[in-house]
Design a protein around this motif. Structure first.
Motif, PDB file in Angstrom:
ATOM      1  N   LEU A   1       0.831  -1.202   0.000  1.00  0.00           N
ATOM      2  CA  LEU A   1       0.000   0.000   0.000  1.00  0.00           C
ATOM      3  C   LEU A   1       0.868   1.255   0.000  1.00  0.00           C
ATOM      4  O   LEU A   1       0.585   2.218  -0.734  1.00  0.00           O
ATOM      5  CB  LEU A   1      -0.925   0.001   1.216  1.00  0.00           C
ATOM      6  N   GLU A   2       1.926   1.266   0.788  1.00  0.00           N
ATOM      7  CA  GLU A   2       2.828   2.422   0.810  1.00  0.00           C
ATOM      8  C   GLU A   2       3.443   2.656  -0.569  1.00  0.00           C
ATOM      9  O   GLU A   2       3.568   3.801  -1.017  1.00  0.00           O
ATOM     10  CB  GLU A   2       3.930   2.205   1.844  1.00  0.00           C
TER      11      GLU A   2
ATOM     12  N   GLU B   1      -9.096  -3.612  -0.713  1.00  0.00           N
ATOM     13  CA  GLU B   1      -9.194  -3.911   0.715  1.00  0.00           C
ATOM     14  C   GLU B   1      -8.066  -4.840   1.164  1.00  0.00           C
ATOM     15  O   GLU B   1      -7.576  -4.738   2.299  1.00  0.00           O
ATOM     16  CB  GLU B   1     -10.549  -4.543   1.041  1.00  0.00           C
ATOM     17  N   GLU B   2      -7.648  -5.736   0.284  1.00  0.00           N
ATOM     18  CA  GLU B   2      -6.552  -6.655   0.617  1.00  0.00           C
ATOM     19  C   GLU B   2      -5.272  -5.886   0.932  1.00  0.00           C
ATOM     20  O   GLU B   2      -4.542  -6.224   1.867  1.00  0.00           O
ATOM     21  CB  GLU B   2      -6.331  -7.633  -0.546  1.00  0.00           C
TER      22      GLU B   2
ATOM     23  N   GLU C   1      -3.501  -5.827   4.722  1.00  0.00           N
ATOM     24  CA  GLU C   1      -2.083  -6.182   4.841  1.00  0.00           C
ATOM     25  C   GLU C   1      -1.297  -5.063   5.502  1.00  0.00           C
ATOM     26  O   GLU C   1      -0.476  -5.299   6.400  1.00  0.00           O
ATOM     27  CB  GLU C   1      -1.524  -6.485   3.455  1.00  0.00           C
ATOM     28  N   ASP C   2      -1.549  -3.825   5.071  1.00  0.00           N
ATOM     29  CA  ASP C   2      -0.853  -2.662   5.621  1.00  0.00           C
ATOM     30  C   ASP C   2      -1.198  -2.469   7.093  1.00  0.00           C
ATOM     31  O   ASP C   2      -0.310  -2.190   7.916  1.00  0.00           O
ATOM     32  CB  ASP C   2      -1.245  -1.412   4.820  1.00  0.00           C
ATOM     33  N   GLU C   3      -2.462  -2.628   7.443  1.00  0.00           N
ATOM     34  CA  GLU C   3      -2.887  -2.439   8.829  1.00  0.00           C
ATOM     35  C   GLU C   3      -2.241  -3.464   9.755  1.00  0.00           C
ATOM     36  O   GLU C   3      -1.785  -3.129  10.858  1.00  0.00           O
ATOM     37  CB  GLU C   3      -4.418  -2.546   8.918  1.00  0.00           C
ATOM     38  N   ILE C   4      -2.197  -4.712   9.322  1.00  0.00           N
ATOM     39  CA  ILE C   4      -1.585  -5.761  10.139  1.00  0.00           C
ATOM     40  C   ILE C   4      -0.101  -5.482  10.336  1.00  0.00           C
ATOM     41  O   ILE C   4       0.437  -5.616  11.441  1.00  0.00           O
ATOM     42  CB  ILE C   4      -1.803  -7.149   9.502  1.00  0.00           C
TER      43      ILE C   4
ATOM     44  N   ASN D   1       8.403 -12.469  11.917  1.00  0.00           N
ATOM     45  CA  ASN D   1       7.289 -12.574  10.963  1.00  0.00           C
ATOM     46  C   ASN D   1       6.143 -11.684  11.456  1.00  0.00           C
ATOM     47  O   ASN D   1       5.550 -11.957  12.498  1.00  0.00           O
ATOM     48  CB  ASN D   1       6.836 -14.028  10.871  1.00  0.00           C
ATOM     49  N   PRO D   2       5.798 -10.628  10.718  1.00  0.00           N
ATOM     50  CA  PRO D   2       4.760  -9.703  11.182  1.00  0.00           C
ATOM     51  C   PRO D   2       3.342 -10.185  10.902  1.00  0.00           C
ATOM     52  O   PRO D   2       2.381  -9.625  11.422  1.00  0.00           O
ATOM     53  CB  PRO D   2       5.047  -8.437  10.377  1.00  0.00           C
TER      54      PRO D   2
END
Length: 305
Positions: free
Chosen positions: A15-16, A40-41, A45-48, A110-111
């Protein structure tokens, strides 16, 4: 050894990168959704990732001073002997960072365990701080991992944690002379992949998947057997070798063990060697260049649970 600072290495989320490309999140969303994609995907991903990074920074600040740098600055960052390196991201980020780590302990986190396989990421947000504390008290377990090295006849060299690619920078055929185990051939191919044990589950595995997939059309029920390399082994594979009056295909793969692979470029231009999938980290490999491929003297120090 007394550690005083932790360096957190991260990469941009997808997203960035999209926002950088389209200037705003709204424009990025419009572009993706106009093409039928699920924006939304990217947001999830970015939020997590942001939540994981914030949690890591908060926990770490209670134990040791730290600062965060982006992957693009790692190659120019000067790590100190008093640094611990903490990588948070995908497996490839560990490979990209390890080459510049000067054997400092790397704690790989692992994030997003639901999204990333994490073969090179033994820790997650819930348990990484124990790894940090073990390093600080010098009671940690680690795996010492070897790099592959490409050394040119002009003295330039390039390290790879996972793999090296030797070939053409575009989709034209690579032309070169290959010497291995006292045998020499001229080749025309899509390039050569040289993999370390760490990289055997990465790019090299896709070559095995392709080879078995084609063979399975004619020989049913083949079981893919991925290579198990020893610590100081390298495995090379020639991609799509072409046999002709001038080119041969008998040396299509091999294990480099206590020996080297030599490749002489026959490409007047656009020849290239890059490592770990990063095309910006490369050596020019044009006519007159001879590359010697083997194990490097440098190692990476990956902390284990």
């Amino acid at each position: 050894m007394s550690f005083e600072y932790a360096i957190i290495v991260k990469n941009k989320t997808r997203l960035e990168s999209l926002i950088e490309r389209f200037n705003t999140k709204a424009q990025a969303k419009f572009y993706i959704e106009r093409l039928g994609g699920n924006f939304e995907e990217y947001e999830i991903e970015d939020e997590i990732f942001r939540h994981s990074l914030n949690s890591l920074q908060t926990q770490l600040s209670k134990v040791i001073k730290n600062k965060t740098i982006d992957r693009q600055f790692v190659s120019s960052y000067i790590f100190s002997a008093k640094n611990i390196i903490i990588v948070i991201g995908q497996d490839g980020l560990v490979a990209n960072t390890a080459k510049y780590s000067v054997n400092l302990p790397i704690i790989a986190v692992n994030p997003d365990t639901d999204r990333y396989d994490g073969i090179l990421l033994p820790f997650n947000i819930s348990n990484f701080i124990q790894g940090v504390e073990n390093v600080l008290t010098n009671k940690y377990n680690s795996k010492i991992m070897n790099f592959a090295e490409a050394k040119l006849n002009d003295g330039q060299r390039l390290l790879a944690f996972n793999d090296l690619f030797i070939g053409a920078s575009s989709h034209v055929s690579a032309r070169y002379k290959l010497t291995f185990n006292n045998k020499t051939e001229q080749h025309s191919s899509s390039g050569i992949i040289v993999s370390t044990p760490a990289g055997a589950t990465g790019w090299l595995s896709s070559i095995f998947n392709m080879a078995y997939g084609v063979a399975n059309l004619f020989e049913k029920n083949l079981t893919i057997k991925h290579p198990k390399l020893k610590d100081k082994d390298l495995l090379f594979a020639v991609r799509e070798p072409f046999k002709s009056i001038r080119t041969q295909t008998e040396i299509s793969a091999g294990v480099i063990r206590n020996n080297t692979l030599k490749i002489e470029s026959f490409m007047p231009n656009n020849g290239i060697i890059f490592s770990d999938g990063v095309e910006k980290d490369f050596l020019n490999f044009n006519s007159g260049s001879i590359a010697t491929i083997g194990i490097a003297k440098e190692t990476a120090n990956i902390v284990q649970k």
